[in-house]
Design an enzyme around this catalytic site. Structure first.
Site: not given
Ligand code: IPM
Ligand code: MG
Length: 366
Positions: A227, A195, A146, A255, A251
């Site tokens: 993975d 990784k 990032y 999710d 990230d």
């Molecule tokens: C998160 C989001 C952010 C990230 C985006 C909006 C930049 O996906 O907070 O997980 O990737 O960190």
């Molecule tokens: Mg995210």
């Protein structure tokens, strides 16, 4: 106690879900005798519309002057919103990344647990879901891909784009310590995800994590390739207590972890630095498709406010009260649309409600 809270309502469903979290905080403040004083801060698309940039210096200063920041969500529909015709460093997300960096919020805590009341919303097989799970992902937030150097260049008519993944031992050590501190107050297990079979940065990550682990003899330390971790999260999520990982892997895995709980609308997060300051936000996004309809689930934001009470203000009883109120409301059958039983599942006692109604119910039970 007087607490100064910066409030970034942001875009999409942000303002609706933040309003409910403030409602709950006000109820807690009234009951326990605290003054929560709010300062609105512009960030994301709404800041672009008002000032031309996603985060102004003034907004950074206002966040720094607060004891903690509560955030909703930022961004819009990338296919249709004019914000996404701007260069990448002027888009809504750039504001959030710049704020994380400016406040040095290197440790991002993303708890993911299965509420028994929502077991039916869990997409995993019943025998896997039945074992339950309760994990915290500790995602490094101010390094890695990032924030590494990036460029897009054309050489001899061929365009090449480059992003850089780099970590210093200092960056790894401080977030690893945070993960082990958290694990030592939980079930005493850290799974560090990397990784290391491919990446140099992961090999350094593993070495430093082992060094930090040596200082926590009562915490088990396991290493897992990313993975494999993606697979294990759906195969056997109960094995995880604290998952420690770098920015990009975190990230993606957070999710995934959130979705196995049934809905991303349930998951809070805290982004912390070396002080008591923190930025608290739901793990989900701005959901432009349902913005303004009054149907978004505010629970992740309300639970983020509870994390703020716990981590920035040391108000544990108050945080417990909020978390218990959420559990009570779920047990009583209140559901926003995203956590409704799926077709064919029992709906006895289930009350389908909107953003405001579930916020009211939670604040009444704090
Ligand atoms: C998160 C989001 C952010 C990230 C985006 C909006 C930049 O996906 O907070 O997980 O990737 O960190
Ligand atoms: Mg995210």
């Amino acid at each position: 106690m007087e607490c100064h809270i910066g409030v970034i309502s942001g875009d999409g469903i942000g303002p609706e879900i933040v309003a409910e979290a403030k409602k709950v905080l006000t109820a807690v403040g009234k009951k326990y005798g605290h003054d929560f004083i709010y300062t609105d801060i512009l960030m994301g698309g709404c800041s672009i519309d008002a000032t031309g940039v996603p985060l102004t210096d003034q907004a950074i200063a206002a966040a720094k002057a607060s004891d903690a920041v509560l955030m909703g969500s930022i961004g819009g529909d990338a296919a249709t919103s004019p914000w996404y015709r701007l260069p990448p460093d002027k888009r809504p997300e750039a504001g959030l990344l710049a704020l994380r960096k400016a406040l040095n919020l290197f440790a991002n805590l993303r708890p993911a647990s299965l509420y028994p009341e929502l077991a039916a919303a869990c997409p995993l097989r019943a025998d896997v879901a039945g074992a339950g799970f309760d994990m915290v992902i500790v995602r490094e937030l101010t390094g890695g891909l990032y924030f590494g150097a990036r460029k897009t260049e054309e050489v001899d008519g061929v365009v090449t784009a480059t992003d850089t993944l780099s970590y210093s031992e200092t960056e790894i050590r401080r977030v690893a310590k945070r993960a082990f501190d958290i694990a030592s107050k939980r079930r005493k297990k850290v799974t560090s995800v990397d990784k290391a079979n491919v990446l140099d940065s992961s090999r350094l990550w593993r070495k430093i994590v082992d060094e930090v682990a040596a200082g926590y003899p009562d915490v088990e330390c396991a290493h897992m390739l990313v993975d494999n971790c993606a697979m294990q999260l759906v195969k056997d999520p109960a094995q995880f207590d604290v998952v420690l990982t770098e920015n990009m892997f975190g990230d993606i895995l957070s999710d995934e972890a959130s979705m196995v709980t049934g809905s991303i609308g349930m998951l809070p997060s805290a982004s912390l630095n070396d002080t008591k300051f923190g930025l608290y936000e739901p793990s989900g996004g701005s959901a432009p498709d349902i913005a303004g309809k009054g149907i978004a689930n505010p629970i992740a934001t309300i639970l983020s406010a509870a994390m703020m009470l716990r981590y920035s203000f040391d108000l544990d009883a108050e945080a417990d009260a909020v978390e218990n109120a959420v559990k009570a409301v779920l047990a009583e059958g209140y559901r926003t649309i995203d956590i409704m039983p799926r077709p064919g599942e029992p709906t006895d006692g289930i009350k389908k409600v909107g953003t405001k109604e579930i916020g009211d119910a939670i604040s009444e039970r704090c």
